[in-house]
Design a protein around this motif. Structure first.
Motif, PDB file in Angstrom:
ATOM      1  N   ARG A  54       0.825  -1.217   0.000  1.00 45.95           N
ATOM      2  CA  ARG A  54       0.000   0.000   0.000  1.00 45.95           C
ATOM      3  C   ARG A  54       0.857   1.265   0.000  1.00 45.95           C
ATOM      4  O   ARG A  54       0.484   2.290  -0.563  1.00 45.95           O
ATOM      5  CB  ARG A  54      -0.910  -0.034   1.247  1.00 45.95           C
ATOM      6  N   ARG A 288     -15.393  13.626  -7.184  1.00 46.81           N
ATOM      7  CA  ARG A 288     -16.070  12.401  -6.736  1.00 46.81           C
ATOM      8  C   ARG A 288     -17.518  12.377  -7.224  1.00 46.81           C
ATOM      9  O   ARG A 288     -18.006  11.366  -7.708  1.00 46.81           O
ATOM     10  CB  ARG A 288     -16.010  12.326  -5.211  1.00 46.81           C
ATOM     11  N   LYS A 291     -17.640  11.892 -11.118  1.00 43.36           N
ATOM     12  CA  LYS A 291     -17.334  10.522 -11.556  1.00 43.36           C
ATOM     13  C   LYS A 291     -18.583   9.661 -11.459  1.00 43.36           C
ATOM     14  O   LYS A 291     -18.890   8.872 -12.352  1.00 43.36           O
ATOM     15  CB  LYS A 291     -16.223   9.921 -10.677  1.00 43.36           C
ATOM     16  N   LYS A 292     -19.304   9.819 -10.366  1.00 43.23           N
ATOM     17  CA  LYS A 292     -20.515   9.033 -10.166  1.00 43.23           C
ATOM     18  C   LYS A 292     -21.563   9.410 -11.210  1.00 43.23           C
ATOM     19  O   LYS A 292     -22.217   8.539 -11.793  1.00 43.23           O
ATOM     20  CB  LYS A 292     -21.033   9.275  -8.750  1.00 43.23           C
ATOM     21  N   PHE A 295     -20.640   8.048 -14.604  1.00 41.59           N
ATOM     22  CA  PHE A 295     -20.845   6.599 -14.608  1.00 41.59           C
ATOM     23  C   PHE A 295     -22.329   6.276 -14.758  1.00 41.59           C
ATOM     24  O   PHE A 295     -22.718   5.437 -15.585  1.00 41.59           O
ATOM     25  CB  PHE A 295     -20.277   6.018 -13.309  1.00 41.59           C
ATOM     26  N   LEU A 296     -23.176   6.958 -13.988  1.00 40.17           N
ATOM     27  CA  LEU A 296     -24.612   6.691 -14.067  1.00 40.17           C
ATOM     28  C   LEU A 296     -25.186   7.127 -15.416  1.00 40.17           C
ATOM     29  O   LEU A 296     -26.185   6.581 -15.870  1.00 40.17           O
ATOM     30  CB  LEU A 296     -25.357   7.389 -12.923  1.00 40.17           C
ATOM     31  N   GLY A 298     -23.711   6.542 -18.093  1.00 38.55           N
ATOM     32  CA  GLY A 298     -23.374   5.490 -19.053  1.00 38.55           C
ATOM     33  C   GLY A 298     -21.907   5.282 -19.362  1.00 38.55           C
ATOM     34  O   GLY A 298     -21.562   4.343 -20.075  1.00 38.55           O
ATOM     35  N   ILE A 299     -21.005   6.144 -18.853  1.00 37.29           N
ATOM     36  CA  ILE A 299     -19.585   5.919 -19.143  1.00 37.29           C
ATOM     37  C   ILE A 299     -19.080   4.739 -18.310  1.00 37.29           C
ATOM     38  O   ILE A 299     -19.372   4.651 -17.121  1.00 37.29           O
ATOM     39  CB  ILE A 299     -18.732   7.173 -18.836  1.00 37.29           C
ATOM     40  N   ALA A 300     -18.344   3.832 -18.946  1.00 41.60           N
ATOM     41  CA  ALA A 300     -17.781   2.687 -18.216  1.00 41.60           C
ATOM     42  C   ALA A 300     -16.714   3.187 -17.254  1.00 41.60           C
ATOM     43  O   ALA A 300     -16.012   4.161 -17.549  1.00 41.60           O
ATOM     44  CB  ALA A 300     -17.182   1.693 -19.206  1.00 41.60           C
ATOM     45  N   MET A 301     -16.583   2.534 -16.105  1.00 37.71           N
ATOM     46  CA  MET A 301     -15.600   2.969 -15.114  1.00 37.71           C
ATOM     47  C   MET A 301     -14.190   3.050 -15.699  1.00 37.71           C
ATOM     48  O   MET A 301     -13.421   3.937 -15.389  1.00 37.71           O
ATOM     49  CB  MET A 301     -15.591   2.012 -13.917  1.00 37.71           C
ATOM     50  N   ARG A 302     -13.847   2.093 -16.578  1.00 37.90           N
ATOM     51  CA  ARG A 302     -12.485   2.092 -17.125  1.00 37.90           C
ATOM     52  C   ARG A 302     -12.267   3.270 -18.067  1.00 37.90           C
ATOM     53  O   ARG A 302     -11.132   3.586 -18.424  1.00 37.90           O
ATOM     54  CB  ARG A 302     -12.192   0.766 -17.847  1.00 37.90           C
ATOM     55  N   SER A 306      -9.485  10.518 -13.819  1.00 40.07           N
ATOM     56  CA  SER A 306      -9.707  11.651 -12.926  1.00 40.07           C
ATOM     57  C   SER A 306      -8.453  11.996 -12.154  1.00 40.07           C
ATOM     58  O   SER A 306      -7.538  11.183 -12.001  1.00 40.07           O
ATOM     59  CB  SER A 306     -10.836  11.346 -11.953  1.00 40.07           C
TER      60      SER A 306
END
Lengths: 319, 126
Positions: A54, A288, A291-292, A295-296, A298-302, A306
């Protein structure tokens, strides 16, 4: 609990105390800023014992192999000995120019001795005399030959105040890095791109937009720059010129007091983002939330890149 | 006499590729579900996505190193926020809906739901 040996200082760590906090408690002047494993200001090298994975998250593989780690996120399981980062991780640089971009943003241009490899959109750590270190995104392109940073001026800031009051062209500094995964990756040249930045979050996006355009990106590229008021917008002429020169690029300055919050402006204009690529930089809370929302929508997380600009956490200095 | 071995549940669903396909669908469903979305207001999405992948891998019968202790520690904060059976049910429902959306058969969905169900008491810290 394990102890840390650092130079002549031996520090016995308390329960859940990081190496950085332990050394600061022991009175060692370790440069640091974000205290969250992001900026790299406090980086050290372990020479005896081992640090948890870590503590090396996000570092280049070649740095990990040499034992570099981030003491601000290091909770060692056993005793370690650490030393200052050597010159191999930092390069000397000179200040080329300092000029205002707006009432509270400076453009600082640096020239690194022997060059500095990076990708447009990454960030570096700037270290000035006295060991003060702060991270800034790079707004220039690798081919430019210089490093352009956008520095928000904070009253009394240990770095920005120095840049305003004391620093001048020709002064020597050091740079460390680059870091960060927020950059343009070639391929999928037709993919629509959405870039949103607040404040000096424009800096990496300015690099990424020009990188994408010069790489021949053919899909639409929409840039939103959010500011509290119109005085917070900068590079307007340059971005408007870029907008005029490229049919697939659009620039939308948004001002909170007139247009509403930039995240609401973006989601109203682009409710359906399936298949898009998104870039979000600037204020951590907004990053933050955006990003959410992306994503909601429709953009894929990958496909969401950011960079949250964490404030410096120190008792004696602001950024 | 047959020598063919029955593929495991994880193989039937499609292994790690299925997890990769399911994670965004599942996470988007969970974040859009008003019954449970507030539990995710403060999370880092990248870290949360990695956790969702680990959870889906386990629920699909794949390799994992989850322990009941991890489950308890990981959800203690949420239980303090009021996480209860109704929220657990909502997540299981979204998990099943995700698998249906991806074309997984009902018998496999029932098996996945049973694996998820086995974590209920640890997740709810009781």
């Amino acid at each position: 609990m394990p102890h840390v040996q650092y130079g002549s200082t031996r520090c016995d760590l308390n329960q859940n105390e990081t190496v950085l906090d332990g050394l600061l408690r022991a009175g060692v002047g370790v440069p640091h800023a974000c205290k969250a494993g992001s900026c790299g200001s406090c980086m050290m090298k372990v020479v005896r014992g081992a640090v948890p994975a870590r503590a090396q998250t996000g570092l280049k593989d070649s740095w990990k192999a040499r034992g570099y780690f981030l003491p601000c996120v290091c909770l060692p399981e056993n005793d370690i000995e650490a030393v200052e980062v050597g010159d191999e991780a930092r390069v000397a640089a000179r200040i080329v120019s300092i000029e205002p971009l707006s009432h509270n943003v400076l453009k600082v241009v640096l020239a690194a001795d022997g060059g500095f490899d990076f990708r447009a959109g990454q960030y570096l750590t700037l270290i000035r005399e006295g060991g003060v270190a702060r991270s800034y995104s790079i707004a220039s392109l690798p081919g430019d030959g210089t490093l352009e940073l956008h520095v928000r001026v904070i009253p009394g800031g240990a770095m920005s105040g120095w840049l305003v009051d004391t620093a001048k062209a020709g002064d020597e500094v050091q740079v460390q890095g680059p870091s960060g995964e927020c950059f343009y990756v070639p391929g999928q040249p037709e993919q629509p791109m959405l870039l949103i930045g607040t404040g000096t979050g424009l800096a990496p996006l300015y690099g990424i937009v020009r990188d994408a355009l010069s790489s021949g990106h053919a899909g639409p590229i929409h840039l939103f720059h959010g500011a509290l008021n119109s005085g917070g917008l900068y590079l307007r002429d340059e971005l408007a010129a870029l907008d005029a020169a490229h049919a697939n690029f659009s620039y939308s300055p948004t001002v909170l007091s007139e247009d509403g919050a930039v995240d609401a402006v973006v989601t109203a204009r682009h409710p359906n983002l399936g298949g898009w690529r998104g870039f979000v930089c600037g204020d951590p809370t907004l990053v933050r939330s955006l990003k959410k929302k992306l994503f909601l929508a429709g953009i894929a997380m990958r496909d969401i890149y950011s960079d949250a600009f964490l404030p410096a956490v120190t008792s004696t200095n602001a950024a | 006499m047959s020598t063919a071995t029955t593929p495991s549940l994880y193989e039937q669903i499609g292994g790690s590729a299925a997890v990769e396909a399911a994670v965004d669908v599942f996470y988007r469903r969970v974040l859009s579900d008003d019954r449970i979305s507030h539990f995710f207001d403060d999370v880092d999405m990248d870290r949360q996505r990695a956790k969702q992948k680990a959870f889906l891998t386990m629920a699909f019968g794949g390799p994992h190193n989850y322990t009941g202790k991890d489950m308890r520690a990981g959800h203690a904060r949420l239980v303090a926020m009021g996480l209860n059976d109704s929220h657990f049910d909502a997540v299981v429902e979204q998990l099943a809906a995700t698998l249906r959306e991806l074309g997984v058969g009902e018998p496999q969905i029932a098996e996945v739901a049973a694996i998820a169900e086995s974590t209920r008491n640890d997740v709810l810290n009781r």
